[in-house]
Every structure is written in C-alpha cells, then in structure tokens.
Design a protein around this motif. Sequence first.
Motif, PDB file in Angstrom:
ATOM      1  N   THR A  10      86.175  27.209  43.149  1.00 57.17           N
ATOM      2  CA  THR A  10      87.088  25.913  43.692  1.00 57.17           C
ATOM      3  C   THR A  10      87.398  25.313  42.306  1.00 57.17           C
ATOM      4  N   GLY A  11      88.559  25.227  42.010  1.00 58.94           N
ATOM      5  CA  GLY A  11      88.826  24.640  40.567  1.00 58.94           C
ATOM      6  C   GLY A  11      89.102  23.002  40.881  1.00 58.94           C
ATOM      7  N   SER A  12      89.134  22.258  39.547  1.00 60.33           N
ATOM      8  CA  SER A  12      89.315  20.915  39.651  1.00 60.33           C
ATOM      9  C   SER A  12      88.390  20.108  40.391  1.00 60.33           C
ATOM     10  N   PRO A  13      87.271  20.286  40.227  1.00 65.01           N
ATOM     11  CA  PRO A  13      85.883  19.707  41.278  1.00 65.01           C
ATOM     12  C   PRO A  13      85.868  18.234  41.050  1.00 65.01           C
ATOM     13  N   THR A  14      85.667  17.413  42.132  1.00 60.29           N
ATOM     14  CA  THR A  14      85.519  16.165  42.066  1.00 60.29           C
ATOM     15  C   THR A  14      84.244  15.640  41.338  1.00 60.29           C
ATOM     16  N   SER A  15      84.455  14.768  40.311  1.00 60.24           N
ATOM     17  CA  SER A  15      83.581  14.425  39.627  1.00 60.24           C
ATOM     18  C   SER A  15      83.442  12.800  39.829  1.00 60.24           C
ATOM     19  N   VAL A  16      82.071  12.266  39.996  1.00 62.52           N
ATOM     20  CA  VAL A  16      81.944  10.570  39.918  1.00 62.52           C
ATOM     21  C   VAL A  16      80.947  10.321  39.164  1.00 62.52           C
ATOM     22  N   SER A  17      81.260   8.977  38.734  1.00 65.22           N
ATOM     23  CA  SER A  17      80.342   8.422  37.875  1.00 65.22           C
ATOM     24  C   SER A  17      78.948   8.048  38.423  1.00 65.22           C
ATOM     25  N   PRO A  18      77.924   8.136  37.626  1.00 67.16           N
ATOM     26  CA  PRO A  18      76.526   7.834  38.186  1.00 67.16           C
ATOM     27  C   PRO A  18      76.493   6.372  38.748  1.00 67.16           C
ATOM     28  N   GLU A  19      77.167   5.452  38.410  1.00 70.05           N
ATOM     29  CA  GLU A  19      76.902   4.302  38.794  1.00 70.05           C
ATOM     30  C   GLU A  19      77.509   4.019  40.397  1.00 70.05           C
ATOM     31  N   LEU A  20      78.335   4.964  40.552  1.00 69.59           N
ATOM     32  CA  LEU A  20      79.112   4.650  42.090  1.00 69.59           C
ATOM     33  C   LEU A  20      77.923   4.571  43.069  1.00 69.59           C
ATOM     34  N   ASP A  21      78.623   3.873  44.293  1.00 69.01           N
ATOM     35  CA  ASP A  21      77.426   3.575  45.369  1.00 69.01           C
ATOM     36  C   ASP A  21      77.648   4.915  46.428  1.00 69.01           C
ATOM     37  N   ASP A  64      70.197  -0.289  51.066  1.00 72.06           N
ATOM     38  CA  ASP A  64      71.518  -0.360  51.075  1.00 72.06           C
ATOM     39  C   ASP A  64      72.400   0.512  50.400  1.00 72.06           C
ATOM     40  N   PRO A  65      72.924   1.494  51.269  1.00 71.68           N
ATOM     41  CA  PRO A  65      73.874   2.425  50.495  1.00 71.68           C
ATOM     42  C   PRO A  65      74.970   1.958  49.868  1.00 71.68           C
ATOM     43  N   ALA A  66      75.565   0.630  49.973  1.00 70.50           N
ATOM     44  CA  ALA A  66      76.634   0.251  49.360  1.00 70.50           C
ATOM     45  C   ALA A  66      76.120  -0.234  48.038  1.00 70.50           C
ATOM     46  N   ARG A  67      74.869  -0.225  47.673  1.00 68.48           N
ATOM     47  CA  ARG A  67      74.184  -0.982  46.495  1.00 68.48           C
ATOM     48  C   ARG A  67      73.572   0.376  45.618  1.00 68.48           C
TER      49      ARG A  67
END
Length: 139
Positions: A10-21, A64-67
Amino acid sequence: MATKIRDVMTGSPTSVSPELDLVTVARAMRDEDIGTVLVADGDELLGVVTDRDLVVRGLAAGGDPARAAIGGLASSVTATIGPDDSLDKAAQIMRERSVRRLPVLEDGRPVGIVSIGDLAMEKDSASALADISAARPNT
C-alpha cells in the motif's frame, strides 16, 4: 505474479506526528479506512500504531485519549523492507520478527506498508487469509 514489494504494498502510507492525540489519529484511521499509521517526525520513521494499539495500549490504559500523545503508544519499528525487495524476503522477516506489517522505506523515508494479507493475496490466493484480506470491510 508480482515478485517485488512495490507491486503489492500500500503506497503513500498515512504518517502522523508523535504529538497528535489518540482521538485525532483514530478519526484519521476511520476516515481513511485504514488500520495502521506510521508515526514519523518529517521523513524519520519513529514507530507504528495499529487500531488494536489504540484500544489495548491507549483506551484500556485509562486517561484522556484527547490528551494522550500517539507517540507514547507507538510500537518500535523492529524491521523494514525496501520496495525492490522480494515477497519471500518480506515473508521471512515477518516470520522471524513475528510481525504482520512492514514499513517500506526507500532512501530512508517511508513509501508504503506491506502486510501479511498483501503477501497472502499474491502468493496463495486460495488461502483463507487471502480471502479475508481481499474481502470488503464490514463497516
């Protein structure tokens, strides 16, 4: 029959920043209909998070999953593969490392993900795993 990882990944994988909640990452997974994201700082791969990780290490841990930052529950990357490597090499790495997904790196940056289901659909299309992997999601 495909022989290289680039043919089945699967190309163009979704990457997220480690700071995202956790909530933001969970919503991205839902919206993109994916079960795995790469955690990265720019082009540097830091870890991998699956939907199961969100539940087992995130929600079940309380708080808190939002934090809670996603970087805190990402699995370390224990193995990667290149896009021009063989499917057999991927299967061998998955077997040796007991992993179901491998980030695909080219020149040190993430360009895809290959899963055990991807390999099954290509190498043994009559298998139960291939059937399950090829089925449409039940959402």
